[in-house]
Design an enzyme around this catalytic site. Structure first.
Site, PDB file in Angstrom:
ATOM      1  N   GLU A   1      14.361 -25.887   7.835  1.00 13.85           N
ATOM      2  CA  GLU A   1      14.503 -25.107   6.873  1.00 13.85           C
ATOM      3  C   GLU A   1      15.290 -25.641   5.743  1.00 13.85           C
ATOM      4  O   GLU A   1      14.818 -25.270   4.579  1.00 13.85           O
ATOM      5  CB  GLU A   1      15.550 -23.794   7.210  1.00 13.85           C
ATOM      6  CG  GLU A   1      15.016 -22.932   8.428  1.00 13.85           C
ATOM      7  CD  GLU A   1      13.653 -22.194   8.226  1.00 13.85           C
ATOM      8  OE1 GLU A   1      13.423 -22.192   6.941  1.00 13.85           O
ATOM      9  OE2 GLU A   1      13.039 -21.699   9.007  1.00 13.85           O
TER      10      GLU A   1
ATOM     11  N   HIS B   1       1.876 -20.743   8.876  1.00 17.19           N
ATOM     12  CA  HIS B   1       2.621 -21.445  10.230  1.00 17.19           C
ATOM     13  C   HIS B   1       1.555 -21.987  11.150  1.00 17.19           C
ATOM     14  O   HIS B   1       1.755 -22.788  11.872  1.00 17.19           O
ATOM     15  CB  HIS B   1       3.635 -20.331  10.820  1.00 17.19           C
ATOM     16  CG  HIS B   1       4.548 -19.822   9.944  1.00 17.19           C
ATOM     17  ND1 HIS B   1       4.529 -18.711   9.023  1.00 17.19           N
ATOM     18  CD2 HIS B   1       5.940 -20.306   9.785  1.00 17.19           C
ATOM     19  CE1 HIS B   1       5.533 -18.493   8.460  1.00 17.19           C
ATOM     20  NE2 HIS B   1       6.533 -19.589   9.021  1.00 17.19           N
TER      21      HIS B   1
END
Length: 530
Positions: free
Chosen positions: A349, A432
């Protein structure tokens, strides 16, 4: 997981009689006995001070403020007081009364201010002058405010009226930073100056990496806070509000009395446990970028981020927010997935922030897949950098917080959604899943094709063109990707552009025709990017 939303599976000075809230008490007896023992100990100690004024230097105008009470197993009592004079705190006036179980005075421990009496409690130097002077002493503190407080300063044994001025603001890493300047209230002469926060090393009982040392800040009023003074990040409890409701000033800073944090359990009821992992893993991510690429923080400006844990309700997710400059982590689904604060998730992240500050790869199409692959690659590399004996480094992404894993690099299609090889339709996949091409390239460039067991995990990585690829190690592969990201990629780079960017980076680092250059090219061909 995305920069803003990710796809995951599904912390009255001067009165003798003080309230219980102001009293820190430690007992080694039962709860009922402890309450009785505390009250008795305080009453006995106040009586001992009053009946022995010469011993304690206690006289007219003075009051005591209970700070701590310890009752030993044999009943011996140790009562700690701070002292005031005419309602003003006395620096160096603290004392400890030692007495037996029946309240008989045994001994005393005292600060140097035996008698804190001063001629006058009216300052000659105005508060505004003290405040301005302290601001001038606070170099390196931005957005500073200055708050003076009148005190009796007697740390050297000689009492004098003084201004204790606290300057509070922001340090070079964006962390809270302060300085305390003490000046004589009659002459304006500086007596002393010191940092308001002090670096400390705490012990964290983490969920994922065992017992870890964490950098904290000792607070002036006592206790510790999850503020990393070296890297600048701050770890807060979001109190389960949604990610869309958070900004950098939201939440509650984690604090602790003894600098020992968490209980080491998954799905822990101790809210500081997730904070341990978040705080430590943010530090490992910062250190990886700093020590590997000389990058000081996400934006390379030395500033730390705000890190939130306990975001949302059963939020099985984590995300980076550029607008907030915040890392946000959820508590998992409450049954299978624990808190989303493991090493590679935190590294992933925070890398979204690095990507935003550099190539700023658009979060759609093939550039979006490259964006996600970049975070998977460097999240993985943070794990290899930390080399933790419990969360051993691997090529399985989010295997700790989303068991058995959320994505894997040797053969991304094993998740049933991700692409091993490039096709014209890759850009139509969720980012993703299209990231699989970049992840597969990274594994092949690092470890090569075929079957291999690493740290107890067996990987079998195929090639899309039937070739055999020899890896160059993930340290070299990551360095090539980092240079490509920060020097050659742009917001619209696609997989073909990534091949060109990484070949340019390999050329810069190792030379055209080198083994590294050739391995980069071979790995791209092996995932059908030519």
């Amino acid at each position: 997981m995305s920069p803003t939303s990710s796809q995951r599976r599904h912390l009255a000075a001067g009165a003798i009689a003080v309230t219980a809230a102001l009293v820190a008490v430690t007992f080694q007896t039962g709860a009922a006995t402890a309450a009785t023992g505390r009250d008795a100990a305080i009453a006995n100690a106040k009586g001992n001070v009053a009946h022995n004024p010469g011993v304690f230097g206690f006289g007219a105008g003075q009051d005591l403020v209970v700070k701590d009470v310890i009752v030993d197993a044999d009943g011996t009592q140790h009562v700690r007081f701070d002292r005031t004079y005419q309602g003003l705190p006395v620096v160096g006036g603290d004392l400890v009364v030692h007495q037996n179980a029946h309240g008989k005075l045994l001994d005393s421990s005292r600060g140097k201010a035996h008698d804190p009496k001063v001629k006058s409690t009216k300052p000659s130097v105005p508060a505004q002058v003290s405040a301005a002077g302290a601001l001038g002493q606070a170099e390196g503190i931005k957005a500073a405010t200055s708050t003076p407080e009148l005190i009796v300063w007697a740390a050297d044994g000689t009492p004098r009226l003084a201004w204790r001025t606290t300057v509070a603001g922001v340090g070079e890493h964006g962390q809270p930073k302060g300085k305390v300047v003490v000046t004589d209230a009659a002459s304006g002469e500086q007596i002393e100056a010191y940092d308001a926060e002090h670096q400390a090393v705490g012990t964290g009982h983490s969920e994922y990496t065992g017992d870890v040392a964490i950098d904290t800040t000792a607070q002036t009023g006592g206790g510790y806070a999850l503020i990393d003074p070296t890297r600048g990040h701050i770890t807060k409890d979001a109190k389960n509000v949604s990610s869309s409701s958070l900004n950098a000033s939201s939440g509650t800073l984690f604090t602790d009395a003894d600098n020992v944090w968490g209980d080491g359990k998954k799905f822990s009821t101790d809210r500081s446990t997730a904070a341990v992992d978040a705080h430590a893993n943010t530090a490992w991510t910062y250190d990886y970028y700093k020590n590997t690429f000389n990058r000081s923080g996400i934006k390379n400006d030395g500033k730390g981020a705000t890190v939130f844990v306990h975001v949302g309700v059963k939020w099985d997710n984590a995300q980076w927010s550029d607008s907030c400059f915040c890392m946000m982590t959820g508590d998992g689904d409450g049954t299978v997935d624990p808190e989303q604060v493991d090493l590679d998730t935190m590294g992933h992240e925070m890398t979204h922030g690095v990507t935003s500050a550099t190539a700023n790869l658009r979060y759609s199409g093939e550039s979006g897949g490259l964006n996600e692959a970049t975070s998977d690659i460097f999240g993985t590399m943070v794990e290899w950098y930390a080399n933790n004996g419990i969360d051993k480094p691997d090529y399985l992404f989010s295997d700790q917080s989303t068991p058995p894993w959320l994505r894997r690099m040797d053969k991304p299609s094993l998740d049933g959604r991700s692409a091993d090889c490039w096709t014209r339709k890759v850009g139509q996949l969720d980012v993703h899943n299209s990231s699989g091409v970049g992840n597969h390239w990274f594994y092949l460039a690092s470890e090569g094709s075929g079957t291999k067991t690493i740290n107890g995990v067996t990987y079998t990585s195929p090639t899309c063109n039937g070739s055999t690829v020899t890896g160059i190690g993930n340290t070299k592969a990551a360095a090539i990707w980092y240079r490509a990201l920060t020097v050659y990629m742009t917001s619209t780079t696609d997989y073909k552009g990534a091949r060109t960017a990484t070949l340019n980076a390999a050329r810069d680092l190792h030379g055209t025709g080198s083994a590294e250059y050739n391995a980069v090219a071979a790995a791209w061909s092996a995932v059908s990017v030519g």
